[in-house]
Design an enzyme around this catalytic site. Structure first.
Site, mmCIF file in Angstrom:
data_model
loop_
_atom_site.group_PDB
_atom_site.id
_atom_site.type_symbol
_atom_site.label_atom_id
_atom_site.label_comp_id
_atom_site.label_asym_id
_atom_site.label_seq_id
_atom_site.Cartn_x
_atom_site.Cartn_y
_atom_site.Cartn_z
ATOM 1 N N ARG A 108 0.808 -1.230 0.000
ATOM 2 C CA ARG A 108 0.000 0.000 0.000
ATOM 3 C C ARG A 108 0.846 1.287 0.000
ATOM 4 O O ARG A 108 0.369 2.344 0.422
ATOM 5 C CB ARG A 108 -0.952 0.038 1.200
ATOM 6 C CG ARG A 108 -1.990 -1.062 1.243
ATOM 7 C CD ARG A 108 -2.977 -0.978 0.096
ATOM 8 N NE ARG A 108 -4.124 -1.840 0.307
ATOM 9 C CZ ARG A 108 -4.232 -3.104 -0.127
ATOM 10 N NH1 ARG A 108 -3.252 -3.655 -0.819
ATOM 11 N NH2 ARG A 108 -5.329 -3.792 0.100
ATOM 12 N N SER A 165 -11.305 -1.477 2.794
ATOM 13 C CA SER A 165 -10.636 -1.827 4.053
ATOM 14 C C SER A 165 -10.329 -0.544 4.806
ATOM 15 O O SER A 165 -9.678 0.342 4.267
ATOM 16 C CB SER A 165 -9.311 -2.526 3.784
ATOM 17 O OG SER A 165 -9.518 -3.759 3.190
ATOM 18 N N GLU A 179 -6.378 2.893 6.761
ATOM 19 C CA GLU A 179 -5.886 2.606 5.408
ATOM 20 C C GLU A 179 -6.247 3.700 4.399
ATOM 21 O O GLU A 179 -5.369 4.143 3.665
ATOM 22 C CB GLU A 179 -6.405 1.231 4.970
ATOM 23 C CG GLU A 179 -5.583 0.606 3.857
ATOM 24 C CD GLU A 179 -6.208 0.764 2.499
ATOM 25 O OE1 GLU A 179 -5.558 0.453 1.519
ATOM 26 O OE2 GLU A 179 -7.364 1.227 2.414
HETATM 27 N N1 EPU Z 1 -10.304 -11.986 9.022
HETATM 28 C C1 EPU Z 1 -11.123 -12.265 10.101
HETATM 29 N N2 EPU Z 1 -12.352 -11.642 10.177
HETATM 30 C C2 EPU Z 1 -12.773 -10.804 9.219
HETATM 31 C C3 EPU Z 1 -11.957 -10.493 8.123
HETATM 32 C C4 EPU Z 1 -10.710 -11.119 8.043
HETATM 33 O O1 EPU Z 1 -10.785 -13.015 10.976
HETATM 34 O O2 EPU Z 1 -13.908 -10.315 9.349
HETATM 35 C C5 EPU Z 1 -8.977 -12.649 8.927
HETATM 36 C C6 EPU Z 1 -9.097 -14.091 8.536
HETATM 37 O O3 EPU Z 1 -8.077 -14.741 9.238
HETATM 38 C C7 EPU Z 1 -8.802 -14.127 7.065
HETATM 39 C C8 EPU Z 1 -7.772 -13.020 6.948
HETATM 40 O O4 EPU Z 1 -8.178 -12.062 7.953
HETATM 41 O O5 EPU Z 1 -8.304 -15.357 6.680
HETATM 42 C C9 EPU Z 1 -7.720 -12.353 5.615
HETATM 43 O O6 EPU Z 1 -8.973 -11.801 5.302
HETATM 44 P P1 EPU Z 1 -9.346 -11.365 3.821
HETATM 45 O O7 EPU Z 1 -8.941 -12.403 2.867
HETATM 46 O O8 EPU Z 1 -10.755 -10.924 3.815
HETATM 47 O O9 EPU Z 1 -8.393 -10.146 3.558
HETATM 48 P P2 EPU Z 1 -8.013 -8.870 4.440
HETATM 49 O O10 EPU Z 1 -6.621 -9.056 4.930
HETATM 50 O O11 EPU Z 1 -9.081 -8.602 5.416
HETATM 51 C C10 EPU Z 1 -6.942 -7.665 2.374
HETATM 52 C C11 EPU Z 1 -7.016 -6.327 1.692
HETATM 53 C C12 EPU Z 1 -8.285 -6.233 0.871
HETATM 54 C C13 EPU Z 1 -8.307 -7.387 -0.119
HETATM 55 C C14 EPU Z 1 -8.234 -8.700 0.657
HETATM 56 C C15 EPU Z 1 -8.220 -9.928 -0.230
HETATM 57 C C16 EPU Z 1 -5.841 -4.798 3.168
HETATM 58 C C17 EPU Z 1 -5.953 -3.687 4.149
HETATM 59 N N3 EPU Z 1 -6.971 -5.266 2.681
HETATM 60 O O12 EPU Z 1 -8.012 -7.720 3.319
HETATM 61 O O13 EPU Z 1 -8.266 -4.997 0.179
HETATM 62 O O14 EPU Z 1 -9.477 -7.348 -0.900
HETATM 63 O O15 EPU Z 1 -7.015 -8.701 1.430
HETATM 64 O O16 EPU Z 1 -6.935 -10.202 -0.652
HETATM 65 O O17 EPU Z 1 -4.715 -5.217 2.853
HETATM 66 C C18 EPU Z 1 -8.901 -2.719 0.395
HETATM 67 O O18 EPU Z 1 -7.710 -2.456 0.487
HETATM 68 O O19 EPU Z 1 -9.791 -1.812 0.396
HETATM 69 C C19 EPU Z 1 -9.316 -4.103 0.282
HETATM 70 C C20 EPU Z 1 -10.583 -4.463 0.276
#
Ligand code: EPU
Length: 347
Positions: free
Chosen positions: A165, A241, A336
């Site tokens: 990012r 996010s 973010e």
């Molecule tokens: N998780 C939870 N609860 C939740 C959400 C996530 O426990 O409600 C944990 C779980 O362990 C899950 C892990 O977080 O396995 C990863 O969750 P997810 O795949 O939903 O991804 P994220 O880390 O929450 C990031 C990006 C997203 C992107 C997703 C998918 C950031 C800040 N966000 O989210 O990007 O779509 O990965 O790869 O890095 C954005 O930047 O606006 C965005 C949506």
């Protein structure tokens, strides 16, 4: 160039907060871009570049300057060999439209970045990433108007210093210096990504018995996962996010694991503490917050604006989340989305 005066930032951003911007210019050509910057220079006003406003938060004081909205359109295949292909899109194109353009032609490298809101010009700024891909892996170059030297430049991938990012466009002394007019990607021709995929994507593919990992199939899978989890900005106000995931050193990861925190080890050897996990484990998922916000019950990283009109309301909601997570786990979450303030006032 189309110029408007006194426009509410809440109407230009998906979180729907923010007071009035003094001027807003929509630019659809390079001549427009130059004209807009000259206008701001003559009026001695700061400039802020905005795409679809999907990752930007407005402040109550508004913006006493010129917001430039990139509306430059066009997409093309620049060069194609049997191995790879160069595809170019203008900065004002819709990012997901560009991903579709690539996937439909069987080009691979951005399929996991499907259904991310925003414009093409904004995509490299924060090095958008999802499901194991980020644009730093495929961007070949960007064309930009260098507002310091008043000339067009082409920046290669290495010059953009892309990390999680973060790039020269949003971090460090050159933040705000370049107006991105076009982005060129180098994608694979006729290649498919290999499993295993990122957890949630793999799960979806297995459940739906999809074993042909064509760019279009992966695009459909990613779009379906996102549609089920992430709010449509047209229906619910949010900025994607709301917090950054936390990157830990080897030592920190070890300690955090001992304390029972869930850490994800990335293929590159780095360790990620998911902010969404922290928020959920702190018991905040789906919860109402002070100020007229709630945390999505489907994705804990998404803060939804139900009724807030003021940035002060957001401060209340944010403080509640940060404090609750800090008290429970000792990690301080960082916002973010960026805030729409004159560059010299950014922290
Ligand atoms: N998780 C939870 N609860 C939740 C959400 C996530 O426990 O409600 C944990 C779980 O362990 C899950 C892990 O977080 O396995 C990863 O969750 P997810 O795949 O939903 O991804 P994220 O880390 O929450 C990031 C990006 C997203 C992107 C997703 C998918 C950031 C800040 N966000 O989210 O990007 O779509 O990965 O790869 O890095 C954005 O930047 O606006 C965005 C949506």
């Amino acid at each position: 160039m189309k110029l408007r005066e006194n426009v509410l930032i809440s109407e230009l951003t998906t979180m729907r907060l923010g007071g009035s911007a003094r001027f807003v210019a929509e630019v659809s050509s390079l001549a427009d871009v130059k004209e807009a910057y000259e206008f701001a220079k003559d009026a001695k006003m700061p400039v802020y570049i905005l795409g679809d406003g999907a990752n930007t938060i407005g402040r109550d004081e508004g913006f006493d300057g010129l917001i430039i909205l990139n509306r430059m359109k066009g997409m093309e295949v620049v060069e194609e060999t049997s191995d790879d292909v160069l595809v170019r899109a203008m900065g004002g194109e819709n990012w997901d439209g560009f991903v579709e353009f690539c996937c439909e032609r069987g080009y691979s490298g951005v399929e996991c970045l499907s259904a991310i809101p925003g414009t093409v010009g904004a995509a490299p700024v924060q090095n958008i990433g999802a499901y194991g891909q980020d644009i730093s892996q495929t961007v070949d170059n960007v064309e930009a108007y260098d507002t310091r030297e008043n000339e067009m430049v082409i920046l290669g991938r290495d010059e953009m210093k892309m990390a999680y990012r973060s790039t020269i466009f949003n971090d460090g002394p050159d933040a705000g210096r370049y107006f991105i007019t076009a982005v060129t990607l180098r994608l694979e021709n006729d290649e498919k990504l290999e499993p295993p995929f990122y957890n949630s994507l793999q799960k979806y593919l297995d459940e739906h018995q999809i074993s042909d990992y064509s760019p279009l199939n992966l695009r459909e899978a990613v779009s379906a996962i996102r549609a089920a989890k992430l709010p449509d900005p047209a229906e619910e106000a949010s900025a994607g996010s709301f917090f950054k995931n936390i990157h830990l050193s080897d030592e920190e990861a070890l300690t955090a694991r001992e304390e029972g925190l869930k850490i994800y080890d990335k293929p590159d050897g780095s360790h990620v503490l998911n902010a969404g996990w922290l928020i959920e484990a702190a018991g905040l998922k789906g919860k109402e917050l002070p100020g007229g916000f709630h945390i999505s019950d489907k994705a804990a990283l998404i803060l939804i604006n139900d009724s807030a009109k003021s940035y002060k309301d957001l401060e209340k909601a944010r403080a509640e989340i940060v404090r609750t997570v800090f008290d429970k786990f000792g990690f301080r979450l960082e916002q973010e989305p960026v805030e729409l303030v004159a560059k010299e006032r950014r922290a």
